[in-house]
Design a protein around this motif. Structure first.
Motif, PDB file in Angstrom:
ATOM      1  N   CYS A 158       0.841  -1.056   0.170  1.00  0.00           N
ATOM      2  CA  CYS A 158       0.003  -0.020   0.075  1.00  0.00           C
ATOM      3  C   CYS A 158       0.920   1.247   0.023  1.00  0.00           C
ATOM      4  O   CYS A 158       1.886   1.441   0.806  1.00  0.00           O
ATOM      5  CB  CYS A 158      -0.956   0.058   1.155  1.00  0.00           C
ATOM      6  SG  CYS A 158      -1.873   1.459   1.231  1.00  0.00           S
ATOM      7  N   GLY A 206      -0.629   4.261  -0.057  1.00  0.00           N
ATOM      8  CA  GLY A 206      -1.437   5.571   0.120  1.00  0.00           C
ATOM      9  C   GLY A 206      -0.647   6.419   1.381  1.00  0.00           C
ATOM     10  O   GLY A 206       0.377   6.186   1.702  1.00  0.00           O
ATOM     11  N   THR A 207      -1.391   7.413   1.394  1.00  0.00           N
ATOM     12  CA  THR A 207      -0.582   8.621   2.203  1.00  0.00           C
ATOM     13  C   THR A 207      -0.180   7.864   3.702  1.00  0.00           C
ATOM     14  O   THR A 207       1.073   8.109   3.970  1.00  0.00           O
ATOM     15  CB  THR A 207      -1.454   9.778   2.548  1.00  0.00           C
ATOM     16  OG1 THR A 207      -1.856  10.187   1.301  1.00  0.00           O
ATOM     17  CG2 THR A 207      -0.703  10.700   3.307  1.00  0.00           C
ATOM     18  N   CYS A 252       0.451   5.111   4.622  1.00  0.00           N
ATOM     19  CA  CYS A 252       1.454   3.861   4.765  1.00  0.00           C
ATOM     20  C   CYS A 252       2.702   4.483   4.104  1.00  0.00           C
ATOM     21  O   CYS A 252       3.840   4.209   4.576  1.00  0.00           O
ATOM     22  CB  CYS A 252       1.154   2.833   3.664  1.00  0.00           C
ATOM     23  SG  CYS A 252      -0.397   1.715   4.562  1.00  0.00           S
ATOM     24  N   CYS A 301      -4.655   3.384  -0.943  1.00  0.00           N
ATOM     25  CA  CYS A 301      -5.074   3.036   0.274  1.00  0.00           C
ATOM     26  C   CYS A 301      -6.205   1.878   0.366  1.00  0.00           C
ATOM     27  O   CYS A 301      -7.217   1.827  -0.549  1.00  0.00           O
ATOM     28  CB  CYS A 301      -6.030   4.170   0.964  1.00  0.00           C
ATOM     29  SG  CYS A 301      -6.587   3.936   2.656  1.00  0.00           S
ATOM     30  N   VAL A 302      -5.884   0.864   1.190  1.00  0.00           N
ATOM     31  CA  VAL A 302      -6.888  -0.380   1.300  1.00  0.00           C
ATOM     32  C   VAL A 302      -7.861  -0.069   2.564  1.00  0.00           C
ATOM     33  O   VAL A 302      -8.418  -1.136   2.939  1.00  0.00           O
ATOM     34  CB  VAL A 302      -5.899  -1.514   1.430  1.00  0.00           C
ATOM     35  CG1 VAL A 302      -5.338  -1.936   0.139  1.00  0.00           C
ATOM     36  CG2 VAL A 302      -5.081  -1.621   2.620  1.00  0.00           C
ATOM     37  N   GLY A 303      -7.816   0.708   3.123  1.00  0.00           N
ATOM     38  CA  GLY A 303      -8.786   1.044   4.274  1.00  0.00           C
ATOM     39  C   GLY A 303      -8.523   0.682   5.422  1.00  0.00           C
ATOM     40  O   GLY A 303      -9.168   0.567   6.455  1.00  0.00           O
ATOM     41  N   CYS A 304      -7.241   0.509   5.751  1.00  0.00           N
ATOM     42  CA  CYS A 304      -6.705   0.113   7.152  1.00  0.00           C
ATOM     43  C   CYS A 304      -5.524   0.985   7.637  1.00  0.00           C
ATOM     44  O   CYS A 304      -4.543   0.615   8.204  1.00  0.00           O
ATOM     45  CB  CYS A 304      -6.086  -1.435   6.871  1.00  0.00           C
ATOM     46  SG  CYS A 304      -7.230  -2.732   6.482  1.00  0.00           S
ATOM     47  N   CYS A 305      -5.691   2.219   7.380  1.00  0.00           N
ATOM     48  CA  CYS A 305      -4.570   3.189   7.690  1.00  0.00           C
ATOM     49  C   CYS A 305      -4.136   3.135   9.104  1.00  0.00           C
ATOM     50  O   CYS A 305      -2.825   3.434   9.242  1.00  0.00           O
ATOM     51  CB  CYS A 305      -5.139   4.730   7.234  1.00  0.00           C
ATOM     52  SG  CYS A 305      -5.943   4.879   5.761  1.00  0.00           S
ATOM     53  N   VAL A 318       0.998  -1.033   5.376  1.00  0.00           N
ATOM     54  CA  VAL A 318       0.220  -2.333   5.184  1.00  0.00           C
ATOM     55  C   VAL A 318       0.476  -2.990   3.796  1.00  0.00           C
ATOM     56  O   VAL A 318       0.997  -2.263   2.750  1.00  0.00           O
ATOM     57  CB  VAL A 318      -1.362  -1.889   5.044  1.00  0.00           C
ATOM     58  CG1 VAL A 318      -2.423  -3.046   4.616  1.00  0.00           C
ATOM     59  CG2 VAL A 318      -1.864  -1.366   6.433  1.00  0.00           C
TER      60      VAL A 318
HETATM   61  S1  FES Z   1      -2.892   4.323   3.052  1.00  0.00           S
HETATM   62 FE1  FES Z   1      -2.371   2.237   3.347  1.00  0.00          FE
HETATM   63  S2  FES Z   1      -4.185   1.427   4.134  1.00  0.00           S
HETATM   64 FE2  FES Z   1      -4.628   3.499   4.193  1.00  0.00          FE
END
Ligand code: FES
Length: 163
Positions: A85, A87-88, A90, A126-130, A135
């Motif tokens: 992941c 996303g921000t 992570c 993002c997989v929703g487990c920030c 992750v």
């Molecule tokens: S940024 Fe990785 S799970 Fe939300």
């Protein structure tokens, strides 16, 4: 679906009655592509050509449809799919290092598959487990708070699943 097998238009049931033949055929295209990918883990070119012939849909149109959906792949995939992941949350908590470690360990870049087809390495938003950042997903499993020890166990598991 088997190679060159004719398509059963009745498989779409009652709704098939109100669709034109062209719509039915195009509806079956997605179903056929999903079946093909289920069989091979990707869409082999030879099978796409056979599908084009069977459904009388130009190959270019089949490619255009398949590339529209992110679920379809045109190159062989690994027996394991690991996604880091990026996303921000992570990213801030070390996703870059995890990705680098995976690349180094398996000698592949993001988006590639190892020569022995044991792993395809990808990134994901993002997989929703920030709250569990950083992750990774390994096949269907979400792994949170990935640090060195967890990463080692993921690598071991992939090597074990990959033979
Ligand atoms: S940024 Fe990785 S799970 Fe939300």
């Amino acid at each position: 679906m088997r190679k060159n097998e004719p398509f059963d238009l009745s498989s779409i049931g009652h709704f098939g009655e109100v669709l034109t033949e062209g719509q039915k055929t195009r509806g079956l295209l997605i179903h056929a592509l999903q079946g093909m990918q289920g069989d091979h883990n990707y869409l082999p070119e030879e099978e796409l050509k056979a599908l084009s012939k069977n459904l009388r849909i130009p190959l270019s149109e089949i490619y255009s449809t398949a590339t529209f959906y992110k679920q379809f792949y045109f190159t062989p995939r690994g027996r394991n799919i690991a996604r880091v992941c990026t996303g921000t949350a992570c990213h801030v908590r070390g996703a870059g290092e995890i990705l680098d470690a995976m690349k180094e360990e398996f000698k592949i870049n993001e988006g590639e598959t190892t020569e022995d087809a044991s792993l395809t390495l990808e990134t994901v938003g993002c997989v929703g487990c920030c709250g569990l950042a950083p992750v990774m997903t390994v096949n269907e499993e979400i792994v949170g708070e990935v640090e060195t020890e967890k990463l080692e166990s993921i690598v071991e598991r992939i090597r074990g699943n990959g033979e």
